[in-house]
Design a protein around this motif. Structure first.
Motif, mmCIF file in Angstrom:
data_model
loop_
_atom_site.group_PDB
_atom_site.id
_atom_site.type_symbol
_atom_site.label_atom_id
_atom_site.label_comp_id
_atom_site.label_asym_id
_atom_site.label_seq_id
_atom_site.Cartn_x
_atom_site.Cartn_y
_atom_site.Cartn_z
ATOM 1 N N PHE A 46 0.250 51.172 47.120
ATOM 2 C CA PHE A 46 0.617 50.495 46.040
ATOM 3 C C PHE A 46 0.714 51.271 44.762
ATOM 4 C CE2 PHE A 46 -1.945 46.574 47.505
ATOM 5 C CZ PHE A 46 -1.034 46.413 48.667
ATOM 6 N N ASN A 48 1.964 51.246 40.142
ATOM 7 C CA ASN A 48 2.445 50.427 39.181
ATOM 8 C C ASN A 48 3.704 51.541 38.600
ATOM 9 O OD1 ASN A 48 0.928 52.419 37.625
ATOM 10 N ND2 ASN A 48 -0.185 50.734 36.403
ATOM 11 N N SER A 66 7.560 47.584 40.560
ATOM 12 C CA SER A 66 6.684 48.600 41.443
ATOM 13 C C SER A 66 6.653 48.133 43.105
ATOM 14 C CB SER A 66 5.523 48.331 40.854
ATOM 15 O OG SER A 66 5.218 48.542 39.530
ATOM 16 N N ILE A 68 5.847 47.563 46.822
ATOM 17 C CA ILE A 68 4.718 47.404 47.881
ATOM 18 C C ILE A 68 5.306 48.043 49.077
ATOM 19 C CG2 ILE A 68 5.365 45.098 48.370
ATOM 20 C CD1 ILE A 68 2.406 44.449 49.015
ATOM 21 N N MET A 143 0.492 44.775 41.962
ATOM 22 C CA MET A 143 0.571 46.369 42.114
ATOM 23 C C MET A 143 -0.089 46.849 40.755
ATOM 24 S SD MET A 143 2.307 47.213 44.754
ATOM 25 C CE MET A 143 1.406 45.661 45.407
#
Lengths: 255, 255
Positions: A46, A48, A66, A68, A143
């Protein structure tokens, strides 16, 4: 390096977690997932990123696009590699609709006034929307919580755009590696993954579909192809690279 | 019990993982996320489920409407609780479109022949589609890999429907608890979560929106309300419960 440490811990404890702060854009998440697969490991990746999407119900950019990402190794078949953004459509699809004089679905974007629009030109002046409304929005917040809040990095809209050199991006990442042979042999796990692959790609097809691809498969096929035939460049890209080459006195490409 | 064990391990190691096999439908994932929040823990809660969605490109049901869930505790504000299905729309929305004589978006469902349709009656005879096409499909496969393949439970379309009593459902679950105060104090973590909440709900609103809700907030508000005023039942539900009461000789409700 973060994933290598997570894998090391997973080998000892079954699961290993690494939290990274004050980072920059780490490239493609699938690259880290692939590192884990190369070591026979499952993973969660993960991150950001800088504001690019409103949260659901909002009109100004707050959360990042962001991705996944996660993966698991297989045996004879392709591994499972998921790397997906929480946005409903890439901005390039809006450019294409403008060129082709088409309307866009009303759930793709807001105009500059914050209203839903089917006009691609108005959409370009506004913001793109998250996938599935509240669902993509919540994935993007997820995230931010696991990558930004936990690590101590920037979050909640404060990650700096990677093209802004004025300050550090301060991105956060969350990496987890999991040993797949905790409850069965690695051979059995891989055979189970192969069976899942076969079940997915051999599903009865919907109208107009010739082939069903497994998550990450199109990219893996593309990679295999380009390892053989090379990466195609456009004239404009070659010219730009030659300009850079001249600046530093390197040989130019004569193609 | 699985989450309690994951929390226990997370308290010692920072992260704890529990894999559960041969299970049944475990109810609402958010209930397990709430258990972790009550202990001041972050969590990931994945499960697989019986076939209800085709994979992207497919037309027959293979993957489950398996929710991805996670959460993190906050301080004075609401905690973050995500619990979302990979389906594009609940089947109830199709019933509603039929009642109201409306068309549905073409990406919601396939008809019985496996073609996209905007006719809600045809959609009811076919299958519902995953959210965001390949994206919801991949999330559902992700739930199957981490819950079904890893644990040794049924997967790849072999989980039994919870309403079929002929055999065990053999569902798999994947639970992770994470200690939020690994890289800062719990107080700081909670303050960071509170700030994220405030940033999300105070985002500039899009047209037609009065209030922005945080993931899980609508359900928490509903719960608070019902703890005060009780759970409303319809006449039909009360009648059915009274029938059951008579069967076992219990008092009936006279409302």
């Amino acid at each position: 390096m973060g994933m290598a440490r997570a894998i090391e811990m997973a080998k000892e404890f079954g699961i290993g977690m690494v939290s990274i702060k004050h980072s920059n854009h780490f490239g493609m998440s699938a690259w880290l997932v692939q590192q884990a697969i190369d070591e026979g490991m499952m993973s969660l990746v993960f991150t950001n990123s800088s504001p690019a999407l409103p949260v659901w119900g909002g009109r100004s950019k707050l959360m990042g696009v962001s991705p996944i990402a996660c993966g698991a190794p297989a045996g004879d078949e392709r591994p499972f590699i998921l790397d997906m953004a929480p946005s409903i459509a890439a901005r390039g699809k809006i450019d294409k609709a403008i060129r082709q004089g088409e309307k866009i679905p009303t759930d793709w974007a807001l105009d500059s006034e914050g209203n839903m629009t089917d006009n691609p030109a108005s959409a370009l002046e506004g913001v793109m929307l998250p996938m599935g409304g509240p669902k993509g929005s919540a994935l993007s917040i997820m995230m931010d919580v696991f990558s930004g809040v936990l690590s101590g990095s920037a979050y909640a809209g404060h990650v700096t755009n990677p093209y802004d050199p004025s300050k550090a991006a301060d991105v956060g990442h969350f990496l987890v590696a999991i040993k797949p042979d905790l409850f069965m042999s690695l051979e059995d796990f891989k055979a189970r993954m192969d069976y899942l692959y076969q079940r997915v790609v051999s599903c009865d097809k919907m109208g107009g579909v010739d082939r069903i691809y497994y998550p990450g498969e199109i990219e893996q096929i593309m990679r295999d192809e380009r390892m053989k035939t090379g990466i195609p460049f456009t004239r404009g890209e070659i010219d730009a690279l030659n300009e850079e080459a001249k600046l530093v006195g390197a040989d130019t490409l004569n193609v």
